[in-house]
Design a protein around this motif. Structure first.
Motif, PDB file in Angstrom:
ATOM      1  N   HIS A 246       0.834  -1.206   0.000  1.00 18.40           N
ATOM      2  CA  HIS A 246       0.000   0.000   0.000  1.00 18.40           C
ATOM      3  C   HIS A 246       0.870   1.257   0.000  1.00 18.40           C
ATOM      4  CE1 HIS A 246      -2.878   3.020   1.251  1.00 18.40           C
ATOM      5  NE2 HIS A 246      -2.248   3.168   2.395  1.00 18.40           N
TER       6      HIS A 246
ATOM      7  N   LYS B  10       2.725   1.743  -3.292  1.00 17.90           N
ATOM      8  CA  LYS B  10       1.818   2.215  -4.345  1.00 17.90           C
ATOM      9  C   LYS B  10       1.506   3.699  -4.174  1.00 17.90           C
ATOM     10  CE  LYS B  10       1.111  -1.618  -6.639  1.00 17.90           C
ATOM     11  NZ  LYS B  10       1.555  -1.752  -8.056  1.00 17.90           N
ATOM     12  N   GLN B  11       1.410   4.152  -2.941  1.00 19.77           N
ATOM     13  CA  GLN B  11       1.222   5.584  -2.699  1.00 19.77           C
ATOM     14  C   GLN B  11       2.375   6.394  -3.273  1.00 19.77           C
ATOM     15  OE1 GLN B  11       0.086   5.218   1.773  1.00 19.77           O
ATOM     16  NE2 GLN B  11      -0.417   7.299   1.131  1.00 19.77           N
TER      17      GLN B  11
ATOM     18  N   ASP C   8      -0.445   5.883  -7.072  1.00 16.31           N
ATOM     19  CA  ASP C   8      -1.568   5.033  -7.446  1.00 16.31           C
ATOM     20  C   ASP C   8      -2.862   5.639  -6.886  1.00 16.31           C
ATOM     21  OD1 ASP C   8      -2.340   1.941  -8.193  1.00 16.31           O
ATOM     22  OD2 ASP C   8      -3.494   2.672  -6.482  1.00 16.31           O
ATOM     23  N   ARG C   9      -3.850   5.824  -7.742  1.00 16.70           N
ATOM     24  CA  ARG C   9      -5.075   6.521  -7.338  1.00 16.70           C
ATOM     25  C   ARG C   9      -5.814   5.800  -6.217  1.00 16.70           C
ATOM     26  NH1 ARG C   9      -8.080   8.667 -12.864  1.00 16.70           N
ATOM     27  NH2 ARG C   9      -6.436  10.131 -13.533  1.00 16.70           N
ATOM     28  N   PHE C  10      -5.956   4.485  -6.365  1.00 19.38           N
ATOM     29  CA  PHE C  10      -6.700   3.725  -5.363  1.00 19.38           C
ATOM     30  C   PHE C  10      -6.028   3.827  -3.999  1.00 19.38           C
ATOM     31  CE2 PHE C  10      -7.053  -0.244  -2.952  1.00 19.38           C
ATOM     32  CZ  PHE C  10      -8.409  -0.236  -2.691  1.00 19.38           C
ATOM     33  N   HIS C  11      -4.721   3.589  -3.944  1.00 18.46           N
ATOM     34  CA  HIS C  11      -4.027   3.582  -2.657  1.00 18.46           C
ATOM     35  C   HIS C  11      -3.896   4.986  -2.075  1.00 18.46           C
ATOM     36  CE1 HIS C  11      -2.920  -0.670  -2.456  1.00 18.46           C
ATOM     37  NE2 HIS C  11      -2.881  -0.620  -3.768  1.00 18.46           N
ATOM     38  N   THR C  12      -3.828   5.999  -2.922  1.00 19.41           N
ATOM     39  CA  THR C  12      -3.811   7.374  -2.433  1.00 19.41           C
ATOM     40  C   THR C  12      -5.160   7.730  -1.807  1.00 19.41           C
ATOM     41  OG1 THR C  12      -2.193   8.043  -4.105  1.00 19.41           O
ATOM     42  CG2 THR C  12      -3.482   9.787  -3.064  1.00 19.41           C
ATOM     43  N   ALA C  13      -6.230   7.310  -2.467  1.00 19.38           N
ATOM     44  CA  ALA C  13      -7.562   7.558  -1.923  1.00 19.38           C
ATOM     45  C   ALA C  13      -7.780   6.777  -0.631  1.00 19.38           C
ATOM     46  CB  ALA C  13      -8.619   7.182  -2.954  1.00 19.38           C
ATOM     47  N   LEU C  14      -7.297   5.539  -0.607  1.00 21.89           N
ATOM     48  CA  LEU C  14      -7.426   4.718   0.595  1.00 21.89           C
ATOM     49  C   LEU C  14      -6.707   5.353   1.776  1.00 21.89           C
ATOM     50  CD1 LEU C  14      -8.344   2.056   1.905  1.00 21.89           C
ATOM     51  CD2 LEU C  14      -6.228   1.001   1.053  1.00 21.89           C
TER      52      LEU C  14
ATOM     53  N   HIS D 225      -8.420   7.705   4.212  1.00 18.03           N
ATOM     54  CA  HIS D 225      -9.359   7.167   5.196  1.00 18.03           C
ATOM     55  C   HIS D 225      -8.659   6.386   6.309  1.00 18.03           C
ATOM     56  CE1 HIS D 225     -12.795   8.274   2.665  1.00 18.03           C
ATOM     57  NE2 HIS D 225     -12.089   7.820   1.638  1.00 18.03           N
TER      58      HIS D 225
END
Length: 255
Positions: free
Chosen positions: A226, A229-230, A234-240, A243
Motif C-alpha cells: 500500500h 503504491k502511494q 496510485d489513485r486507489f491507494h492514495t484515496a485509501l 481514510h
C-alpha cells in the motif's frame, strides 16, 4: 578513497560469547569505521560485558523490535554505506563482505543477502515449517511488490547513505517486517536493488514464532505494498490513505 562503512547489529537477549566473537570477526575482517550494537531489554550486567568489544553499544530497557533497532542504529552512523546483520551470526563475515561489495563499488543502492538464491549455500536448514512459511512468503512478496527477489527476510543488508536518506522517512514497521518494507520502498523510489547469494547457517534459540510472525509478515506485506503504491501515485491507494490514520515514521518516534 574507499567508502566508509558502518555496521549495525540489532540484539535481543543475545548469546554473549557468540556475539562477542562475531563482532570481533567483523572488526578484524572488514575494518568498518563504526560497529553499533542496538541492544533491547538487556539483562543485568550485559552492557558491561560488551564494553571491551570494538563496538558502540546503545541500550533501551524495553523491546523496540528489529526494525526500530536497526533504524536507530542507522541514524547514528555517519558513513557512506550502512549495513546491518543479525546478531546471532547466521551470516558469516565473508558473506557480509560480499553484500557490502556492490554498494561500496557503487553498483547498487541496496544489497540484499539471500539464503534462497540458487547460488546460496545453506549449511544448516531451518525446520520444515519455517522453510515452508518462508518460501510461501517470498513467493507472495514477489507478486505483490515491485522487487522480485528470492529472499526478502534474510538478516543482512547494506544500503548507500544517499539512498537511506531517501527511504528513511517512509519506514514505519518496528519489527521483523522492516526488511520487506525497506525493499518495497527502495523499489518504489526506483532505487536499484541487487540480491547477493550468501552462506548461511540456521541458529537455534530463535525468539521468532513461525506462525505468529507469518501472520504479522502477511499484514505488513500488504501495508508495504500500500505504501509503495502511494509513492507511485496510485489513485486507489492514495484515496485509501485518506481514510486511514497517518502513522509516524520510525525516524520521528524518538524525537
Amino acid at each position: 578513497m574507499s567508502p566508509t562503512v558502518g555496521v549495525v547489529l540489532p540484539a535481543y537477549r543475545p548469546d554473549m560469547d557468540q556475539l562477542g566473537t562475531y563482532i570481533a570477526a567483523i572488526d578484524d575482517a572488514l575494518n568498518p569505521r563504526t560497529i553499533v550494537v542496538e541492544l533491547d531489554a538487556p539483562r543485568d550486567g550485559v552492557p558491561a560485558q560488551l564494553r571491551s568489544l570494538p563496538a558502540a553499544v546503545h541500550t533501551v530497557p524495553y523491546r523496540r523490535g528489529k526494525g526500530a533497532a536497526i533504524t536507530a542504529g542507522f541514524e547514528r552512523l555517519e558513513t557512506d554505506v550502512l549495513a546491518f546483520v543479525d546478531a546471532d551470526g547466521s551470516t558469516p563475515v565473508r558473506s557480509l563482505e560480499r553484500i557490502l561489495d556492490p554498494v561500496t563499488d557503487g553498483r547498487t543502492d541496496l544489497a540484499v543477502g539471500s539464503r534462497r538464491h540458487p547460488d546460496a549455500t545453506v549449511a544448516t536448514h531451518q525446520t520444515f515449517a519455517r522453510r515452508f512459511l518462508g518460501d510461501g512468503f517470498a513467493w507472495l512478496a514477489g507478486r505483490l511488490l515491485d522487487a522480485r527477489l528470492y529472499d526478502y527476510q534474510c538478516g543482512a543488508k547494506a544500503i548507500d547513505a544517499a539512498a537511506w536518506e531517501r527511504v528513511r522517512d517512509h519506514l514505519y514497521e518496528p519489527g521483523f517486517a522492516w526488511d520487506v518494507e525497506l525493499i518495497a520502498i527502495t523499489a518504489a523510489l526506483d532505487l536499484s536493488i541487487e540480491e547477493v547469494p550468501i552462506e548461511w547457517e540456521d541458529k537455534p534459540g530463535s525468539t521468532v514464532s513461525p506462525i505468529r510472525t507469518s501472520i504479522d509478515l502477511l499484514e505488513a506485506l500488504l501495508t508495504a505494498r500500500h505504501r509503495s503504491k502511494q509513492l507511485r501515485d496510485d489513485r486507489f491507494h492514495t484515496a485509501l490513505a485518506d481514510h486511514l490514520d497517518e502513522p509516524t515514521a520510525l525516524v520521528e518516534k524518538d524525537r
